[in-house]
Scaffold this active site. Structure first.
Site, PDB file in Angstrom:
ATOM      1  N   ARG A 102       0.805  -1.246   0.000  1.00 45.13           N
ATOM      2  CA  ARG A 102       0.000   0.000   0.000  1.00 45.13           C
ATOM      3  C   ARG A 102       0.827   1.279   0.000  1.00 45.13           C
ATOM      4  O   ARG A 102       0.363   2.341   0.394  1.00 45.13           O
ATOM      5  CB  ARG A 102      -0.980   0.014   1.178  1.00 45.13           C
ATOM      6  CG  ARG A 102      -1.984  -1.117   1.113  1.00 45.13           C
ATOM      7  CD  ARG A 102      -3.247  -0.775   1.857  1.00 45.13           C
ATOM      8  NE  ARG A 102      -4.136  -1.921   1.829  1.00 45.13           N
ATOM      9  CZ  ARG A 102      -4.141  -2.878   2.738  1.00 45.13           C
ATOM     10  NH1 ARG A 102      -3.327  -2.814   3.775  1.00 45.13           N
ATOM     11  NH2 ARG A 102      -4.978  -3.879   2.627  1.00 45.13           N
TER      12      ARG A 102
ATOM     13  N   GLU B 292      -3.927  17.819 -11.779  1.00 45.42           N
ATOM     14  CA  GLU B 292      -4.323  18.162 -13.155  1.00 45.42           C
ATOM     15  C   GLU B 292      -5.766  18.648 -13.271  1.00 45.42           C
ATOM     16  O   GLU B 292      -6.562  18.106 -14.037  1.00 45.42           O
ATOM     17  CB  GLU B 292      -4.082  16.968 -14.088  1.00 45.42           C
ATOM     18  CG  GLU B 292      -3.959  17.401 -15.542  1.00 45.42           C
ATOM     19  CD  GLU B 292      -3.429  16.310 -16.470  1.00 45.42           C
ATOM     20  OE1 GLU B 292      -2.286  15.887 -16.304  1.00 45.42           O
ATOM     21  OE2 GLU B 292      -4.187  15.903 -17.350  1.00 45.42           O
TER      22      GLU B 292
END
Ligand SMILES: NC(=O)c1ccc[n+]([C@@H]2O[C@H](COP(=O)([O-])OP(=O)(O)OC[C@H]3O[C@@H](n4cnc5c(N)ncnc54)[C@H](O)[C@@H]3O)[C@@H](O)[C@H]2O)c1
Length: 335
Positions: free
Chosen positions: A107, A223
Site C-alpha cells: 500500500r 491536473e
C-alpha cells in the site's frame, strides 16, 4: 564528460540519506532497492555494484502489468518492507514503473528517481504521474504520488544515444511552445550539436526545463487546470505511439504539429511552420501516414475525454497555450 549533480527534494522526510549535492553512488544503499533496465545497468555496471538491483528488460513494450508483477515478486523475495526505498534509475519507462510499484507495494513505500535520459530529466521523472500501459493504450493504469527526491546525476548522459537526445528535445520544445517564447527563440538559434558540445548550456537548459515542469505541477498536482497544458501534443501522440511503435518523443512531435494545425483552424495560430521546422531541426518527425480511423479509435479512450468532447491543448501563439473543448466528431473530421 558530464559531472553535474542536482537534487530536487520533494520531502525532507525520507527513509534514506540523500546528500544535497550527490552522485547516484553516494546515496546510502541501506534499505534501498534499485530498479533499472538492462541497457542502463550494462553501460554503468560499476555504479550499481553496492546496490541491490532489480534489472528489467528495456523498452516501452515492457511498461506493463506483467513487468510490475515480476518486480513485486522480486521485492517479496528480497524481503522489501515499508522501510524500503525504491530508486528508479533510468529513462521514463523506469521512473513510471518504479513510482507505480512503490505506490502499490504494501500500500505504498518511499521512492526516488535518478533519471538517465534527457526526456526523463526534463519531464517524466517530475510530477508524480506513475503508471503502465495496457496494450496500445498508454498509461491506462497508475497513480499520482510524488517521489521523495529526484537526483540529476548527469554522468549517466555520457552514454545516451543520439536518438534519445532527440526524443528529450521533443519535451523541451513542448515546454517552449506552451510556456516560454524566449526559450523557443533560443532553441531556434542553436542546435543539438551546439548543446552536446557545451555542457554548461545544456545543464542550464535541463534545469530550466525541470523548473518549468516543477512549477506547473506544484500549482496543480492533480491536473485540474494548468497542468493539462503539459499534454500539448500528447492526445494524438499517445494514440499513435504504441500502435506504430514510435518513441514517445517521435509520437508527441507528430502530435504537436497536428495540435498546431488544429490551433490554426480554431484559434488562428500562425506559427505551425516554425514549430515544425524547430522539431525537424532537432531530428524529430513531424508527420506520419497513419490510419485515421485506427488512431481515432484509440484517441477516444484518452483520459482527457469527457462526454462527446475532448480537452485539447492548443496554441494561441508561441509560449501561450489554451485548453479547448473540441467535439470528438470534429476531431475525426480534422484528422
Ligand atoms: N510520468 C510522466 O509524467 C511522463 C512524462 C513524459 C513521458 N513519460 C513516459 O516516459 C517514457 C519515455 O521515456 P524515455 O524516452 O526516457 O524512454 P526509456 O525509458 O524507454 O529510455 C529510452 C532508451 O534509452 C535507454 N537509456 C536510458 N538511459 C540511458 C543512458 N544514460 N545511456 C544509454 N541508454 C540509456 C533505455 O534503456 C531505453 O532503451 C514513456 O513511457 C512515456 O509515456 C512519462
Amino acid at each position: 564528460m558530464f559531472h553535474l549533480y542536482f537534487v530536487i527534494m520533494t520531502s525532507k522526510n525520507t527513509n534514506i540519506t540523500v546528500p544535497k549535492v550527490a552522485s547516484f553512488t553516494s546515496i546510502s544503499n541501506e534499505n534501498t532497492i534499485v530498479i533499472t533496465d538492462e541497457n542502463v545497468f550494462k553501460l554503468h555496471l560499476k555504479k550499481f555494484k553496492n546496490f541491490t538491483t532489480i534489472v528489467i528488460k528495456a523498452g516501452e513494450e515492457h511498461k506493463n502489468q506483467t513487468t510490475v508483477n515480476s518486480i513485486i515478486k522480486k521485492l517479496i523475495k528480497l524481503s522489501a518492507n515499508r522501510a524500503t526505498t525504491l530508486i528508479g534509475v533510468g529513462g521514463g519507462v523506469i521512473t513510471d514503473i518504479t513510482g507505480y510499484v512503490a505506490s502499490i507495494y504494501m500500500r505504498g513505500i518511499d521512492f526516488g528517481f535518478v533519471p538517465t535520459t534527457l526526456l526523463a530529466l526534463v519531464d517524466a521523472s517530475i510530477g508524480g504521474k506513475n503508471g503502465v500501459d495496457v496494450g496500445i493504450y498508454k498509461n491506462m493504469i497508475g497513480t499520482i504520488n510524488q517521489p521523495k527526491f529526484i537526483l540529476h546525476d548527469l554522468s549517466f548522459l555520457n552514454t545516451l544515444p543520439k536518438t534519445e537526445w532527440q526524443n528529450g528535445f521533443a519535451e523541451i520544445i513542448k515546454h517552449a511552445c506552451i510556456k516560454d517564447a524566449l526559450m523557443f527563440n533560443e532553441l531556434q538559434s542553436h542546435s543539438l550539436k551546439y548543446y552536446l558540445s557545451r555542457k554548461k548550456e545544456l545543464s542550464l537548459l535541463i534545469q530550466k526545463n525541470a523548473n518549468i515542469k516543477t512549477s506547473i505541477v506544484t500549482n496543480d498536482l492533480f491536473e485540474k487546470g494548468e497542468r493539462k497544458l503539459l499534454n500539448f501534443g500528447h492526445t494524438l501522440g499517445h494514440a499513435i505511439e504504441n500502435q506504430y511503435k514510435l518513441s514517445h518523443g517521435e509520437a508527441i512531435s507528430i502530435g504537436m504539429v497536428f495540435a498546431c494545425k488544429l490551433s490554426q483552424q480554431i484559434l488562428g495560430f500562425n506559427d505551425t511552420e516554425s514549430v515544425a521546422n524547430l522539431l525537424n531541426k532537432y531530428g524529430l518527425p513531424t508527420s506520419l501516414n497513419f490510419k485515421k480511423n485506427k488512431a481515432f479509435n484509440v484517441l477516444i479512450k484518452d483520459k482527457k475525454r469527457e462526454e462527446g468532447f475532448i480537452n485539447y491543448i492548443l496554441l494561441e501563439s508561441i509560449g501561450s497555450a489554451k485548453i479547448v473543448e473540441i467535439e470528438l466528431q470534429k476531431i475525426k473530421l480534422l484528422l
